[in-house]
Design a protein around this motif. Structure first.
Motif, PDB file in Angstrom:
ATOM      1  N   LEU A 128      58.218  30.562 -10.663  1.00  0.00           N
ATOM      2  CA  LEU A 128      57.718  31.914 -10.910  1.00  0.00           C
ATOM      3  C   LEU A 128      58.251  32.839  -9.817  1.00  0.00           C
ATOM      4  O   LEU A 128      58.939  33.818 -10.095  1.00  0.00           O
ATOM      5  N   VAL A 129      57.929  32.508  -8.561  1.00  0.00           N
ATOM      6  CA  VAL A 129      58.399  33.267  -7.400  1.00  0.00           C
ATOM      7  C   VAL A 129      58.520  32.296  -6.235  1.00  0.00           C
ATOM      8  O   VAL A 129      58.051  31.152  -6.310  1.00  0.00           O
ATOM      9  N   VAL A 130      59.126  32.758  -5.163  1.00  0.00           N
ATOM     10  CA  VAL A 130      59.148  31.974  -3.926  1.00  0.00           C
ATOM     11  C   VAL A 130      58.764  32.890  -2.765  1.00  0.00           C
ATOM     12  O   VAL A 130      59.018  34.095  -2.811  1.00  0.00           O
ATOM     13  N   PRO A 131      58.150  32.326  -1.725  1.00  0.00           N
ATOM     14  CA  PRO A 131      57.831  33.147  -0.556  1.00  0.00           C
ATOM     15  C   PRO A 131      59.066  33.385   0.300  1.00  0.00           C
ATOM     16  O   PRO A 131      59.965  32.551   0.375  1.00  0.00           O
ATOM     17  N   LEU A 132      59.096  34.529   0.928  1.00  0.00           N
ATOM     18  CA  LEU A 132      60.122  34.854   1.909  1.00  0.00           C
ATOM     19  C   LEU A 132      59.448  34.747   3.281  1.00  0.00           C
ATOM     20  O   LEU A 132      58.491  35.473   3.560  1.00  0.00           O
ATOM     21  N   CYS A 133      59.923  33.845   4.108  1.00  0.00           N
ATOM     22  CA  CYS A 133      59.341  33.631   5.438  1.00  0.00           C
ATOM     23  C   CYS A 133      60.425  33.832   6.493  1.00  0.00           C
ATOM     24  O   CYS A 133      61.526  33.288   6.359  1.00  0.00           O
ATOM     25  N   ASN A 134      60.113  34.609   7.493  1.00  0.00           N
ATOM     26  CA  ASN A 134      61.105  34.930   8.528  1.00  0.00           C
ATOM     27  C   ASN A 134      62.381  35.506   7.912  1.00  0.00           C
ATOM     28  O   ASN A 134      63.493  35.249   8.365  1.00  0.00           O
ATOM     29  N   GLY A 135      62.195  36.266   6.834  1.00  0.00           N
ATOM     30  CA  GLY A 135      63.316  36.951   6.199  1.00  0.00           C
ATOM     31  C   GLY A 135      64.188  36.107   5.307  1.00  0.00           C
ATOM     32  O   GLY A 135      65.219  36.573   4.819  1.00  0.00           O
ATOM     33  N   LYS A 136      63.783  34.852   5.023  1.00  0.00           N
ATOM     34  CA  LYS A 136      64.627  33.999   4.180  1.00  0.00           C
ATOM     35  C   LYS A 136      63.794  33.058   3.309  1.00  0.00           C
ATOM     36  O   LYS A 136      62.688  32.656   3.700  1.00  0.00           O
ATOM     37  N   PRO A 137      64.331  32.684   2.143  1.00  0.00           N
ATOM     38  CA  PRO A 137      63.617  31.776   1.247  1.00  0.00           C
ATOM     39  C   PRO A 137      63.980  30.319   1.523  1.00  0.00           C
ATOM     40  O   PRO A 137      64.199  29.524   0.602  1.00  0.00           O
TER      41      PRO A 137
END
Length: 309
Positions: A128-137
């Motif tokens: 569905l979606v993915v989180p972006l953490c520290n500016g990257k997936p």
């Protein structure tokens, strides 16, 4: 030959781990840290039964109660936006969460990257979606040991005790299997003994308390603990970081109702624009959610092929 006694009595929000004993005179054994399975009606908010239900599952990347606490504000936010009451499905293993997806018992799931590619092969799941953490997936596996140990490389772990998270975990199992393959070895021949904890924070605690010599854990969870609970990592050192892998995705069962799918997608993709939503994301160390790309998980698939030869 000397006995190694594992006394795993770690309390994590009321969670008591079982004690294990391993004897080197016996055949090699894999031990599992177990906990009860529960479904938690986490965000009903005394809503009438006529309100639609959204069944949500989360792979237990951290211990059960911590998992619910970690996500409960996000669930409440989603519930308010789509006017569904959320039923939280708690399961012990990643495979059990995959089974919920396969059997269409959940509408939404937060899964490990390794578990995702397993279920994707069956055609049961979509990102569905993915989180972006520290500016990257993307994220990494961390190989950790106790600060007081003389273990400073993966090779130094030969003959030592080791904690895995879950058989389907990428950072908690597959990456370490890849490193073992680099040494033309396997867990039972390389390590003196292993334990499956089914939660990255538990693996970290076992290393911190010197119950095991090393572990492979999710770098995102380690970084979360380092920021919000630094006392839990003060006795740990990272001896190796993996390459970057596609980040654990938010998934839906294939064929989910299009209207519900779009509602959920809209909530996730816009949550960072809402001050209340942004506060929730900040607590999870998530920048925002974005559309995911299945190709980001190809290097995990390559690892699976390598270790299955």
């Amino acid at each position: 030959m000397k006995k190694i006694v594992f006394k795993i009595i770690t309390l994590i929000i009321g969670l008591t781990l079982v004690s294990c004993t391993m004897n080197h005179k016996q055949s090699f054994k894999t031990k599992t840290v177990d906990f009860s399975v529960k479904d938690i009606p986490g965000t009903k908010n005394n809503s009438p039964d006529s309100i639609p239900v959204l069944n949500v599952a989360v792979s237990a990347i951290i211990s059960p109660r911590q998992t619910f606490n970690y996500y409960k504000e996000l669930f409440a936010y989603i519930s308010g936006k789509i006017h569904h009451r959320i039923e939280f499905k708690q399961r012990r293993t990643y495979q059990e969460v995959n089974n919920l997806i396969h059997n269409r018992e959940v509408d939404l799931a937060f899964v490990c990257s390794g578990a995702y590619i397993e279920e994707k092969e069956l055609g049961d799941v979509d990102i569905l979606v993915v989180p972006l953490c520290n500016g990257k997936p993307f994220y990494q596996a961390y190989i950790i040991t106790n600060k007081s140990s003389d273990i400073n490389s993966f090779e130094d772990l030969r003959g030592k005790s080791f904690a895995f998270t879950d058989p389907l975990s990428n950072t908690g199992k597959l990456y370490a299997d890849k490193r073992l393959a680099d040494f033309h070895s396997s867990p039972d021949s390389f390590f003196s003994s292993i334990v499956y904890t089914h939660a990255h924070d538990i693996s970290m605690q076992l290393v911190s308390k010197k119950v095991v010599d090393g572990a492979t854990v999710d770098g995102l969870i380690y970084d979360y603990m380092a920021k919000f609970h630094p006392e839990r990592v003060k006795n740990l050192k990272i001896i190796e970081k993996s390459e970057y892998f596609g980040i654990p995705p938010v998934v839906i069962p294939s064929g989910l109702n299009d209207k519900l799918k779009e509602q959920l997608k809209d909530v996730f993709l816009s949550i960072h624009k809402d001050p209340a939503g942004k506060r929730i994301l900040n607590k999870l160390l998530i920048d925002r959610f974005i559309i995911g790309d299945d190709s980001n998980y190809n290097n995990i698939r390559q690892i699976k092929r390598k270790i299955s030869r």
